[in-house]
Scaffold this motif. Structure first.
Motif, PDB file in Angstrom:
ATOM      1  N   PRO A   8     -62.663 -32.896   3.913  1.00  0.00           N
ATOM      2  CA  PRO A   8     -61.535 -32.451   2.896  1.00  0.00           C
ATOM      3  C   PRO A   8     -60.479 -33.551   2.554  1.00  0.00           C
ATOM      4  O   PRO A   8     -60.318 -33.710   1.394  1.00  0.00           O
ATOM      5  N   LEU A   9     -60.172 -34.469   3.332  1.00  0.00           N
ATOM      6  CA  LEU A   9     -59.382 -35.709   2.935  1.00  0.00           C
ATOM      7  C   LEU A   9     -60.102 -36.497   2.165  1.00  0.00           C
ATOM      8  O   LEU A   9     -59.478 -37.065   1.060  1.00  0.00           O
ATOM      9  N   PHE A  10     -61.528 -37.017   2.278  1.00  0.00           N
ATOM     10  CA  PHE A  10     -62.308 -37.585   1.739  1.00  0.00           C
ATOM     11  C   PHE A  10     -62.451 -37.102   0.437  1.00  0.00           C
ATOM     12  O   PHE A  10     -62.511 -37.851  -0.726  1.00  0.00           O
ATOM     13  N   MET A  11     -62.388 -35.917   0.153  1.00  0.00           N
ATOM     14  CA  MET A  11     -62.768 -35.137  -0.990  1.00  0.00           C
ATOM     15  C   MET A  11     -61.329 -35.368  -1.926  1.00  0.00           C
ATOM     16  O   MET A  11     -61.560 -35.849  -3.128  1.00  0.00           O
ATOM     17  N   LEU A  12     -60.347 -35.319  -1.321  1.00  0.00           N
ATOM     18  CA  LEU A  12     -58.872 -35.468  -2.043  1.00  0.00           C
ATOM     19  C   LEU A  12     -58.754 -37.137  -2.362  1.00  0.00           C
ATOM     20  O   LEU A  12     -58.165 -37.326  -3.305  1.00  0.00           O
ATOM     21  N   MET A  13     -59.358 -37.942  -1.665  1.00  0.00           N
ATOM     22  CA  MET A  13     -59.067 -39.428  -1.737  1.00  0.00           C
ATOM     23  C   MET A  13     -60.115 -39.820  -2.941  1.00  0.00           C
ATOM     24  O   MET A  13     -59.683 -40.793  -3.719  1.00  0.00           O
ATOM     25  N   VAL A  14     -61.136 -39.206  -3.259  1.00  0.00           N
ATOM     26  CA  VAL A  14     -62.113 -39.889  -4.251  1.00  0.00           C
ATOM     27  C   VAL A  14     -61.500 -39.031  -5.680  1.00  0.00           C
ATOM     28  O   VAL A  14     -61.960 -39.512  -6.597  1.00  0.00           O
ATOM     29  N   LEU A  15     -60.481 -38.216  -5.742  1.00  0.00           N
ATOM     30  CA  LEU A  15     -59.803 -37.871  -6.933  1.00  0.00           C
ATOM     31  C   LEU A  15     -59.102 -38.807  -7.315  1.00  0.00           C
ATOM     32  O   LEU A  15     -58.587 -38.639  -8.928  1.00  0.00           O
ATOM     33  N   PHE A  16     -58.559 -39.877  -6.888  1.00  0.00           N
ATOM     34  CA  PHE A  16     -57.685 -40.641  -7.693  1.00  0.00           C
ATOM     35  C   PHE A  16     -58.260 -41.383  -8.736  1.00  0.00           C
ATOM     36  O   PHE A  16     -57.763 -41.718  -9.878  1.00  0.00           O
ATOM     37  N   SER A  17     -59.571 -41.767  -8.674  1.00  0.00           N
ATOM     38  CA  SER A  17     -60.190 -42.572  -9.819  1.00  0.00           C
ATOM     39  C   SER A  17     -60.468 -41.525 -10.981  1.00  0.00           C
ATOM     40  O   SER A  17     -59.930 -42.017 -12.223  1.00  0.00           O
ATOM     41  N   PRO A  18     -61.053 -40.332 -10.899  1.00  0.00           N
ATOM     42  CA  PRO A  18     -61.042 -39.607 -12.244  1.00  0.00           C
ATOM     43  C   PRO A  18     -59.802 -39.059 -12.601  1.00  0.00           C
ATOM     44  O   PRO A  18     -59.616 -38.879 -13.891  1.00  0.00           O
ATOM     45  N   LEU A  19     -58.801 -38.934 -11.852  1.00  0.00           N
ATOM     46  CA  LEU A  19     -57.468 -38.516 -12.523  1.00  0.00           C
ATOM     47  C   LEU A  19     -56.950 -39.591 -13.385  1.00  0.00           C
ATOM     48  O   LEU A  19     -56.391 -39.204 -14.499  1.00  0.00           O
ATOM     49  N   ALA A  20     -56.887 -40.888 -12.848  1.00  0.00           N
ATOM     50  CA  ALA A  20     -56.583 -42.027 -13.772  1.00  0.00           C
ATOM     51  C   ALA A  20     -57.347 -42.314 -14.967  1.00  0.00           C
ATOM     52  O   ALA A  20     -56.893 -42.991 -16.156  1.00  0.00           O
ATOM     53  N   ILE A  21     -58.778 -41.603 -15.122  1.00  0.00           N
ATOM     54  CA  ILE A  21     -59.308 -41.874 -16.357  1.00  0.00           C
ATOM     55  C   ILE A  21     -59.124 -40.730 -17.315  1.00  0.00           C
ATOM     56  O   ILE A  21     -58.995 -40.628 -18.487  1.00  0.00           O
ATOM     57  N   ASP A  22     -59.035 -39.414 -16.562  1.00  0.00           N
ATOM     58  CA  ASP A  22     -59.088 -38.159 -17.576  1.00  0.00           C
ATOM     59  C   ASP A  22     -57.812 -37.469 -18.053  1.00  0.00           C
ATOM     60  O   ASP A  22     -57.710 -36.847 -18.949  1.00  0.00           O
ATOM     61  N   ILE A  23     -56.733 -37.611 -17.110  1.00  0.00           N
ATOM     62  CA  ILE A  23     -55.597 -36.977 -17.420  1.00  0.00           C
ATOM     63  C   ILE A  23     -54.893 -37.191 -18.809  1.00  0.00           C
ATOM     64  O   ILE A  23     -54.345 -36.340 -19.566  1.00  0.00           O
ATOM     65  N   PHE A  24     -55.054 -38.691 -19.093  1.00  0.00           N
ATOM     66  CA  PHE A  24     -54.302 -38.992 -20.168  1.00  0.00           C
ATOM     67  C   PHE A  24     -55.106 -39.138 -21.489  1.00  0.00           C
ATOM     68  O   PHE A  24     -54.399 -39.440 -22.485  1.00  0.00           O
ATOM     69  N   LEU A  25     -56.244 -38.571 -21.438  1.00  0.00           N
ATOM     70  CA  LEU A  25     -57.444 -38.742 -22.818  1.00  0.00           C
ATOM     71  C   LEU A  25     -56.423 -37.936 -23.951  1.00  0.00           C
ATOM     72  O   LEU A  25     -56.269 -38.425 -24.877  1.00  0.00           O
ATOM     73  N   PRO A  26     -56.081 -36.866 -23.759  1.00  0.00           N
ATOM     74  CA  PRO A  26     -55.326 -36.027 -24.815  1.00  0.00           C
ATOM     75  C   PRO A  26     -54.159 -36.705 -25.252  1.00  0.00           C
ATOM     76  O   PRO A  26     -53.926 -36.438 -26.448  1.00  0.00           O
ATOM     77  N   ALA A  27     -53.696 -37.599 -24.766  1.00  0.00           N
ATOM     78  CA  ALA A  27     -52.330 -38.473 -24.971  1.00  0.00           C
ATOM     79  C   ALA A  27     -52.666 -39.726 -25.855  1.00  0.00           C
ATOM     80  O   ALA A  27     -51.869 -40.333 -26.151  1.00  0.00           O
ATOM     81  N   ILE A  28     -54.018 -39.964 -26.062  1.00  0.00           N
ATOM     82  CA  ILE A  28     -54.097 -41.276 -26.610  1.00  0.00           C
ATOM     83  C   ILE A  28     -53.677 -41.707 -27.902  1.00  0.00           C
ATOM     84  O   ILE A  28     -53.018 -42.600 -28.288  1.00  0.00           O
ATOM     85  N   PRO A  29     -53.783 -40.451 -28.803  1.00  0.00           N
ATOM     86  CA  PRO A  29     -53.174 -40.855 -30.110  1.00  0.00           C
ATOM     87  C   PRO A  29     -51.750 -41.049 -29.979  1.00  0.00           C
ATOM     88  O   PRO A  29     -51.265 -42.074 -30.661  1.00  0.00           O
ATOM     89  N   GLN A  30     -51.066 -40.268 -29.260  1.00  0.00           N
ATOM     90  CA  GLN A  30     -49.574 -40.301 -29.060  1.00  0.00           C
ATOM     91  C   GLN A  30     -49.276 -41.664 -28.112  1.00  0.00           C
ATOM     92  O   GLN A  30     -48.154 -42.387 -29.058  1.00  0.00           O
ATOM     93  N   MET A  31     -50.086 -42.229 -27.391  1.00  0.00           N
ATOM     94  CA  MET A  31     -49.721 -43.406 -26.687  1.00  0.00           C
ATOM     95  C   MET A  31     -49.942 -44.498 -27.773  1.00  0.00           C
ATOM     96  O   MET A  31     -48.919 -45.542 -27.799  1.00  0.00           O
ATOM     97  N   ALA A  32     -50.956 -44.536 -28.719  1.00  0.00           N
ATOM     98  CA  ALA A  32     -51.298 -45.858 -29.453  1.00  0.00           C
ATOM     99  C   ALA A  32     -49.943 -45.956 -30.765  1.00  0.00           C
ATOM    100  O   ALA A  32     -49.539 -46.907 -30.937  1.00  0.00           O
TER     101      ALA A  32
END
Length: 396
Positions: A8-32
């Motif tokens: 279970p901890l290994f599963m939570l540890m591998v979430l850091f990478s996709p979280l950094a990739i996917d969560i801000f995608l809808p904000a890209i136009p606003q960030m620009a």
């Protein structure tokens, strides 16, 4: 209190990478708009993160073999908290990009610690199925993160996405400190120079690793290409709102999750060879469909072939990770690092090279869907009959 089963901890540890990739995608136009740069510049933070994530594993892997999985995981989560906070506070483009590089390094430490830990704890035979479950968990983030990111962006602005990442890091820091055990086996190679070509050469000269790591690279290139293209394709070209984009993006993640958790049973039933050929063939069919439907401005014309390719990708990755790492019980950290380098940095380079070509976006994505099938076919033609992964030779 250390967990007797750290999965279970290994599963939570591998979430850091996709979280950094996917969560801000809808904000890209606003960030620009907020940073006064083109949308394409913000999109480049995706391959930038993945490049850092891949190359960082070359450092994290030997460190994990020398000093253990637990300290590398703890260092990774601390760095993630710091760099996420810097990204949230960025008011100029170069600060954001520097923070994204730091996030990639942090996530690489956590990924190496998790994947090496699975290989340590479950062994060569059982780890294949466990890697598929890790990939399934990784796919949960793309299913929910863009929708969450869209809401955070609407309520509190684009910066809130990175504050959320920092908050997740704080929670995981407490959890890992209290419960993550050390899984590094006693026979792990820890002699000689910490960083030397011999450490990597011992992995890179094994044919089975090269075959499956390259296949994972090509599959990940397709995913990166899709993630990079999808905001402009769906929100700009087709006029979808951030909410609608998140729903389409999340639907594909659900496909990945379902297939990743179903893949071990499928592979057990039909065998690795049949599963591999079937998965790359499905991706090849998706490539033809993506190219044929490229001129149709409807989300399903773009996402339908992506759904299909994702079915093949999830099954293919279930075969790749376990077989690539199977021969390396004594140096799982270094082998996991090189696999991550192939998957992320190699894939980012493929995507960047195609982006710099004269090919249209739909042509690039179609080619990336086709390349895994091409690699398997070419490898079969050149190598002929291959032996099992345990011998160190490819299995096609």
């Amino acid at each position: 209190m250390r967990l007797s089963n750290p999965l279970p901890l290994f599963m939570l540890m591998v979430l850091f990478s996709p979280l950094a990739i996917d969560i801000f995608l809808p904000a890209i136009p606003q960030m620009a708009q907020a940073l006064s740069v083109p949308v394409a510049w913000i999109q480049q933070s995706l391959p930038m993160f993945m490049l850092s994530f891949g190359t960082g594993q070359l450092i994290a892997g030997p460190l994990a073999d020398r000093y253990g999985r637990r300290p590398i995981g703890l260092i990774g989560v601390l760095l993630y908290i710091i760099t996420s906070s810097i990204a949230a506070s960025a008011d100029v483009y170069w600060v954001l990009m520097a923070a994204r590089l730091g996030q990639g390094l942090a996530a690489s430490c956590l990924s190496v610690a998790a994947f090496a830990g699975v290989r340590d704890f479950f062994g060569a035979q059982r780890s294949g199925a466990m890697f598929s479950y890790l990939n399934g968990v990784i796919c949960i983030v793309p299913a929910v993160a863009p929708l969450l990111g869209g809401l955070l962006t609407v309520w509190w602005g684009w910066e809130s996405n990175f504050w959320f990442m920092a908050g997740y890091g704080l929670i995981m820091l407490a959890a890992l400190t209290a419960m993550l055990p050390e899984t590094r086996p006693a026979n792990t190679s820890s002699e000689g120079k910490l960083f030397s070509w011999n450490r990597y050469q011992a992995v890179l000269t094994v044919p089975v690793f090269i075959f499956y790591a390259t296949l994972a690279l090509l599959g990940m290139a397709m995913i990166i290409g899709y993630v990079t293209q999808s905001p402009s394709r769906l929100m700009i070209d087709m006029g979808l709102s951030a909410r609608d984009y998140a729903l389409w993006f999340g639907a594909n993640a659900v496909v990945n999750i379902t297939c990743a958790f179903a893949a071990p049973k499928l592979i057990e039933k039909v065998g690795k060879k049949t599963a591999l050929w079937g998965s790359v063939s499905v991706m090849a069919v998706a490539a033809v469909a993506e190219y044929a439907l490229g001129s149709i401005m409807h989300p399903l014309a773009f996402m339908g072939p992506v759904f299909t390719a994702s079915v093949g990708f999830a099954t293919m990755m279930a075969v790749c990770a376990g077989n690539a790492l199977a021969p390396f019980g004594d140096r799982a950290g270094t082998a996991s690092a090189l696999l991550g380098l192939f998957q992320m940095t190699g894939a980012a380079i493929v995507v960047a090279c195609l982006a710099g070509s004269q090919m249209l976006a739909v042509e690039q994505l179609s080619l990336m869907m086709l390349l895994p099938w091409v690699w398997v076919v070419v490898n079969r033609m050149l190598r002929g009959r291959c032996m099992s992964a345990e011998t160190g030779n490819c299995q096609v």
